[in-house]
Motif scaffolding. Structure first.
Motif, short mmCIF file in Angstrom:
data_model
loop_
_atom_site.label_atom_id
_atom_site.label_comp_id
_atom_site.label_asym_id
_atom_site.label_seq_id
_atom_site.Cartn_x
_atom_site.Cartn_y
_atom_site.Cartn_z
N TYR A 35 -8.09 9.07 -1.71
CA TYR A 35 -7.76 8.86 -3.12
C TYR A 35 -6.69 7.78 -3.32
O TYR A 35 -6.19 7.62 -4.44
CB TYR A 35 -7.27 10.17 -3.74
CG TYR A 35 -8.29 11.28 -3.72
CD1 TYR A 35 -9.23 11.41 -4.74
CD2 TYR A 35 -8.33 12.19 -2.66
CE1 TYR A 35 -10.17 12.43 -4.72
CE2 TYR A 35 -9.28 13.21 -2.65
CZ TYR A 35 -10.18 13.32 -3.67
OH TYR A 35 -11.12 14.33 -3.65
N CYS A 36 -6.37 7.04 -2.28
CA CYS A 36 -5.30 6.04 -2.40
C CYS A 36 -5.61 5.05 -3.52
O CYS A 36 -6.71 4.49 -3.60
CB CYS A 36 -5.13 5.28 -1.08
SG CYS A 36 -4.21 6.19 0.16
N ALA A 37 -4.62 4.79 -4.35
CA ALA A 37 -4.76 3.80 -5.42
C ALA A 37 -4.70 2.39 -4.83
O ALA A 37 -4.19 2.19 -3.72
CB ALA A 37 -3.66 3.99 -6.45
N PRO A 38 -5.24 1.40 -5.54
CA PRO A 38 -5.13 0.03 -5.05
C PRO A 38 -3.66 -0.35 -4.87
O PRO A 38 -2.78 0.14 -5.58
CB PRO A 38 -5.78 -0.79 -6.18
CG PRO A 38 -6.65 0.17 -6.91
CD PRO A 38 -5.96 1.50 -6.81
N ASN A 80 -12.78 9.25 -9.00
CA ASN A 80 -14.04 8.91 -9.68
C ASN A 80 -14.06 7.45 -10.11
O ASN A 80 -14.53 7.10 -11.21
CB ASN A 80 -14.28 9.82 -10.88
CG ASN A 80 -14.43 11.27 -10.48
OD1 ASN A 80 -14.99 11.58 -9.42
ND2 ASN A 80 -13.92 12.18 -11.29
N GLY A 81 -13.53 6.59 -9.26
CA GLY A 81 -13.55 5.16 -9.54
C GLY A 81 -12.49 4.67 -10.51
O GLY A 81 -12.43 3.48 -10.80
N GLN A 82 -11.65 5.56 -11.03
CA GLN A 82 -10.61 5.18 -11.97
C GLN A 82 -9.23 5.52 -11.40
O GLN A 82 -9.07 6.51 -10.67
CB GLN A 82 -10.79 5.93 -13.30
CG GLN A 82 -12.13 5.68 -13.99
CD GLN A 82 -12.26 4.24 -14.47
OE1 GLN A 82 -11.30 3.65 -14.94
NE2 GLN A 82 -13.46 3.68 -14.34
N VAL A 83 -8.25 4.70 -11.74
CA VAL A 83 -6.87 4.98 -11.32
C VAL A 83 -6.24 5.95 -12.32
O VAL A 83 -6.25 5.70 -13.53
CB VAL A 83 -6.04 3.69 -11.23
CG1 VAL A 83 -4.59 4.01 -10.89
CG2 VAL A 83 -6.63 2.76 -10.18
N ARG A 143 0.84 -1.19 0.00
CA ARG A 143 0.00 0.00 0.00
C ARG A 143 0.88 1.24 0.00
O ARG A 143 1.85 1.34 0.76
CB ARG A 143 -0.91 0.01 1.22
CG ARG A 143 -1.84 1.20 1.27
CD ARG A 143 -2.72 1.18 2.51
NE ARG A 143 -3.46 2.42 2.62
CZ ARG A 143 -3.58 3.14 3.72
NH1 ARG A 143 -3.02 2.73 4.84
NH2 ARG A 143 -4.28 4.25 3.74
N LEU A 157 0.02 7.66 -8.42
CA LEU A 157 -1.26 7.06 -8.78
C LEU A 157 -2.30 7.31 -7.69
O LEU A 157 -2.02 7.14 -6.50
CB LEU A 157 -1.09 5.56 -9.01
CG LEU A 157 -0.11 5.14 -10.11
CD1 LEU A 157 -0.10 3.62 -10.26
CD2 LEU A 157 -0.45 5.81 -11.43
N PHE A 158 -3.50 7.66 -8.14
CA PHE A 158 -4.63 7.87 -7.24
C PHE A 158 -5.89 7.29 -7.88
O PHE A 158 -5.98 7.15 -9.10
CB PHE A 158 -4.85 9.37 -6.96
CG PHE A 158 -3.69 10.05 -6.29
CD1 PHE A 158 -3.57 10.02 -4.91
CD2 PHE A 158 -2.71 10.70 -7.04
CE1 PHE A 158 -2.50 10.63 -4.29
CE2 PHE A 158 -1.64 11.32 -6.42
CZ PHE A 158 -1.53 11.28 -5.04
N ARG A 159 -6.85 6.96 -7.02
CA ARG A 159 -8.16 6.56 -7.52
C ARG A 159 -9.08 7.78 -7.48
O ARG A 159 -9.38 8.31 -6.39
CB ARG A 159 -8.74 5.43 -6.68
CG ARG A 159 -10.07 4.89 -7.25
CD ARG A 159 -10.72 3.90 -6.29
NE ARG A 159 -9.96 2.67 -6.20
CZ ARG A 159 -10.07 1.65 -7.04
NH1 ARG A 159 -10.90 1.72 -8.06
NH2 ARG A 159 -9.36 0.55 -6.87
#
Length: 305
Positions: free
Chosen positions: A261-264, A207-210, A162, A203-205
């Protein structure tokens, strides 16, 4: 015809005293034994056995070869035995490579316990951020972080990695806290520049997109430990892995921002040159990593700032 088979047949004939006895011991026709001896003599260009209807005797060259052949076959048998035992229990030299920062914190500390548990294994650990060629450089295992390119190598996922944006409280007090990734444009961001997977941005998430956000700042470095120290010193924001900053977050030396906004997470992997015939020492090492990294208490609980 196989050279070792010829040597083994020659040794058997010399020990048993006849072609027929050697043939019975192996379960083949005497003619097959005779062809092997003929092929061996033809290849060496010397006569090894004097064969009569009553007995077989060694020539001088045959006597010399017999002693060497017995030693060679014995050494081969011993070597095969050692290798076979190594497939069942950990033995030999284990060569590992890992990224410098991660390896210092999360690979090296596990190796003394591994060595104590498997005393017949010697370990070499190479800490380097370069992409090592496991096959050409003859490494048993690599520990790698991040998305992996397609290859013939075997990847075993050990844990999630993470990543969070962090800053020292002093920096946030002076410059404020960004509320969205877009606000990073107004901040000093510490990055690897064109190094590693940060070259395309953080990288951030959203609006549901990375999505990748390019960042900029006055300080860049190819060494993650230097970026870590700069972050602690309040020089700017940094996008770091939890394995590196977890203790700083727990102590309050750093705080996270943009948590929403953390990316997967990407992965932490053990990379092996091949899937078949993996030595026991390598399987045991991967098991040690799995056991440690799977423990929820090992990484610590994520801390939000």
């Amino acid at each position: 015809m196989d050279r070792f088979k010829q040597l083994q047949t020659f040794v058997d004939v010399a020990a048993l005293g006849s072609l027929s006895a050697a043939a019975r011991a192996e379960g083949v026709a005497p003619a097959m034994i005779g062809r092997r001896i003929d092929a061996l003599e033809s290849r060496l260009g010397v006569k090894l056995l004097v064969r009569t209807t009553r007995r077989i005797s060694l020539t001088a060259e045959g006597g010399t070869l017999l002693e060497d052949a017995q030693r060679i076959l014995r050494d081969l048998e011993d070597s095969e035995s050692v290798v076979a035992q190594g497939s069942a229990r950990p033995t030999g030299l284990l060569r590992i490579t890992a990224p410098a920062g991660f390896g210092r914190r999360h690979v090296a500390p596990l190796l003394p316990g591994y060595a104590d548990r498997y005393p017949d294994v010697s370990v070499t650990l190479d800490l380097s951020d370069r992409l090592v060629d496991l096959v050409d450089e003859r490494y048993d295992c690599a520990v790698r972080i991040g998305d992996l390119d397609d290859s013939d190598l075997v990847a075993i996922r050990l844990a999630d990695n993470r990543r969070v944006v962090v800053a020292a409280p002093a920096y946030l007090a002076r410059h404020g806290t960004p509320r969205t990734p877009a606000e990073l444009e107004g901040h000093h961001c510490l990055s690897f520049g064109n190094q590693a997977n940060q070259s395309r941005g953080w990288l951030f998430r959203v609006n549901g997109q990375v999505a990748a956000y390019r960042v900029s700042g006055r300080l860049e470095c190819s060494d993650g430990s230097v970026l870590h120290q700069w972050t602690l010193a309040g020089c700017g924001l940094a996008w770091r892995s939890m394995w590196e900053v977890q203790q700083d977050l727990a102590s309050g030396r750093l705080k996270t921002v943009l948590d929403a906004y953390c990316a997967p997470p990407n992965g932490i992997y053990a990379i092996l040159p091949e899937r078949k015939h993996v030595p026991a020492r390598v399987r045991a090492f991967v098991d040690v990593l799995r056991a440690a990294y799977a423990d929820p208490g090992y990484w610590g609980e994520p801390v939000s700032g």
